[in-house]
Motif scaffolding. Sequence first.
Motif, PDB file in Angstrom:
ATOM      1  N   ILE A   1     -10.242   6.883   0.913  1.00 38.37           N
ATOM      2  CA  ILE A   1     -10.074   8.287   0.540  1.00 38.37           C
ATOM      3  C   ILE A   1     -10.880   9.100   1.552  1.00 38.37           C
ATOM      4  N   GLU A   2     -10.258  10.148   2.063  1.00 34.88           N
ATOM      5  CA  GLU A   2     -10.865  10.865   3.182  1.00 34.88           C
ATOM      6  C   GLU A   2     -10.449  12.335   3.161  1.00 34.88           C
ATOM      7  N   ARG A   3     -11.430  13.196   3.336  1.00 37.73           N
ATOM      8  CA  ARG A   3     -11.132  14.603   3.563  1.00 37.73           C
ATOM      9  C   ARG A   3     -10.936  14.790   5.061  1.00 37.73           C
ATOM     10  N   LEU A   4      -9.795  15.370   5.435  1.00 37.15           N
ATOM     11  CA  LEU A   4      -9.445  15.471   6.847  1.00 37.15           C
ATOM     12  C   LEU A   4      -9.980  16.776   7.453  1.00 37.15           C
ATOM     13  N   PRO A   5     -10.036  16.859   8.763  1.00 40.78           N
ATOM     14  CA  PRO A   5     -10.518  18.083   9.424  1.00 40.78           C
ATOM     15  C   PRO A   5      -9.637  19.288   9.095  1.00 40.78           C
ATOM     16  N   GLY A   6     -10.193  20.465   9.235  1.00 42.27           N
ATOM     17  CA  GLY A   6      -9.466  21.686   8.934  1.00 42.27           C
ATOM     18  C   GLY A   6      -8.315  21.938   9.899  1.00 42.27           C
TER      19      GLY A   6
ATOM     20  N   LEU B   1      -6.362  16.196   1.943  1.00 46.89           N
ATOM     21  CA  LEU B   1      -6.963  15.008   1.346  1.00 46.89           C
ATOM     22  C   LEU B   1      -6.031  13.827   1.565  1.00 46.89           C
ATOM     23  N   LEU B   2      -6.564  12.743   2.117  1.00 50.14           N
ATOM     24  CA  LEU B   2      -5.780  11.531   2.382  1.00 50.14           C
ATOM     25  C   LEU B   2      -6.302  10.405   1.501  1.00 50.14           C
ATOM     26  N   THR B   3      -5.416   9.810   0.727  1.00 46.43           N
ATOM     27  CA  THR B   3      -5.793   8.711  -0.161  1.00 46.43           C
ATOM     28  C   THR B   3      -4.851   7.538   0.082  1.00 46.43           C
ATOM     29  N   GLN B   4      -5.424   6.372   0.307  1.00 47.23           N
ATOM     30  CA  GLN B   4      -4.621   5.159   0.503  1.00 47.23           C
ATOM     31  C   GLN B   4      -4.954   4.178  -0.612  1.00 47.23           C
ATOM     32  N   LEU B   5      -3.924   3.767  -1.332  1.00 53.01           N
ATOM     33  CA  LEU B   5      -4.079   2.871  -2.463  1.00 53.01           C
ATOM     34  C   LEU B   5      -3.350   1.562  -2.218  1.00 53.01           C
TER      35      LEU B   5
ATOM     36  N   THR C   1       0.824  -1.204   0.000  1.00 52.05           N
ATOM     37  CA  THR C   1       0.000   0.000   0.000  1.00 52.05           C
ATOM     38  C   THR C   1       0.863   1.261   0.000  1.00 52.05           C
ATOM     39  N   VAL C   2       0.236   2.335  -0.442  1.00 57.59           N
ATOM     40  CA  VAL C   2       0.861   3.648  -0.351  1.00 57.59           C
ATOM     41  C   VAL C   2      -0.238   4.643  -0.010  1.00 57.59           C
ATOM     42  N   SER C   3       0.003   5.454   1.012  1.00 59.25           N
ATOM     43  CA  SER C   3      -0.958   6.482   1.397  1.00 59.25           C
ATOM     44  C   SER C   3      -0.308   7.853   1.220  1.00 59.25           C
ATOM     45  N   ILE C   4      -1.062   8.758   0.621  1.00 56.58           N
ATOM     46  CA  ILE C   4      -0.555  10.093   0.306  1.00 56.58           C
ATOM     47  C   ILE C   4      -1.514  11.133   0.866  1.00 56.58           C
ATOM     48  N   LEU C   5      -0.970  12.062   1.617  1.00 64.52           N
ATOM     49  CA  LEU C   5      -1.736  13.188   2.144  1.00 64.52           C
ATOM     50  C   LEU C   5      -1.293  14.439   1.400  1.00 64.52           C
TER      51      LEU C   5
END
Length: 367
Positions: free
Chosen positions: A306-311, A319-323, A105-109
Amino acid sequence: MTLILISIFTAVMAIFTLTPICKVEAWYIRGFDFPRVQFSLLISLLLVAQCIFLDLSSPIVWGLILVALSCLGYQLWWIAPYTPLFPVEVERAKRSGGLTKPYDTVSILTANVLTPNKNAKGLVDLIKRHQPDIFVTLESDNWWQSQLDVLELDYPHTMKCPLDNLYGMHVYARFPLSKSQIQFLVEDDVPSMHTLIHTPSGHTINAHFLHPAPPSPTENETSEERDAELLVVAKKVSKTDVPTIVAGDLNDVAWSYSTRLFRKISGLLDPRVGRGMYNTYHASYWFMRWPLDHLFHSHHFRLLKIERLPGFGSDHFALLTQLQLEAEAKPVQNTVSLEEGDEAIAQEKIDQQNVEVSDVASFNNSK
């Protein structure tokens, strides 16, 4: 008087709907691409008002209703793919025994920090909480770099381009990077970052991180510069058949003609399709939000999250996406397809800015 007011509002909604159909690149035209959700809501309210306050036995009234329905249908056509009503474009990752091996996996913020924002702790806390493998910041200057460098113990592989013009960029990664290049493809003060990401399992991922300037009265008068940067990278990645990711604040909405053309030319997939809009801008105004921050990827990946994170004080949400990388995956997922004339339009936009596909960083894995 009621008929006159509703007729005027109907005409205004028709103008707002029809204006972006033309391919004029001026900022005051392309700006109508952004608030399609808001326009849809306004047109829906207009339809309710037409049905309640007007005489439905009048042919003129039915003409107004038909105009409003046509406008609503057209607006929804653009945004519907970014709702759960639409089939997903990227499949969920397959899990073996309910677990996914971390090295697959790879997660990118990605986070546009907003240069004047001084709540670096807010972003650092998000990074520590979600533990992405890579995080990318936009609008980060020397002050932001000094705040983020405290994470270098966990993220020792970096690319740094601090700028004071709202276009600084930084990449911090747990995974090794190689052949990294910072380029100024279209504008001399607007960088992009290109690198190879090496996963612990031995896979290599082509990564391109972008933040082109938007069309606006305070930036570029037209979208020419933005479109050229997106499309020259699209043409570059279309020439590869290896795992590829393009991410960043593209200063364009997911449903615009330009982004759609980028997807057609590049062949990359959008994990938001069929799931949601994940509106990342504007963080302070709930009624004026649209998806400006993106992550597109090749068919080699499936989606874990895929997740929109708190402000954290910026005008953008992170934006956090894990593939999950499935290197042998076949390109069987749904995607937009090239139409006649798309290649010529893309090349014309690229030529306008005197940039060439060969200018984009090459990793020696082209077809």
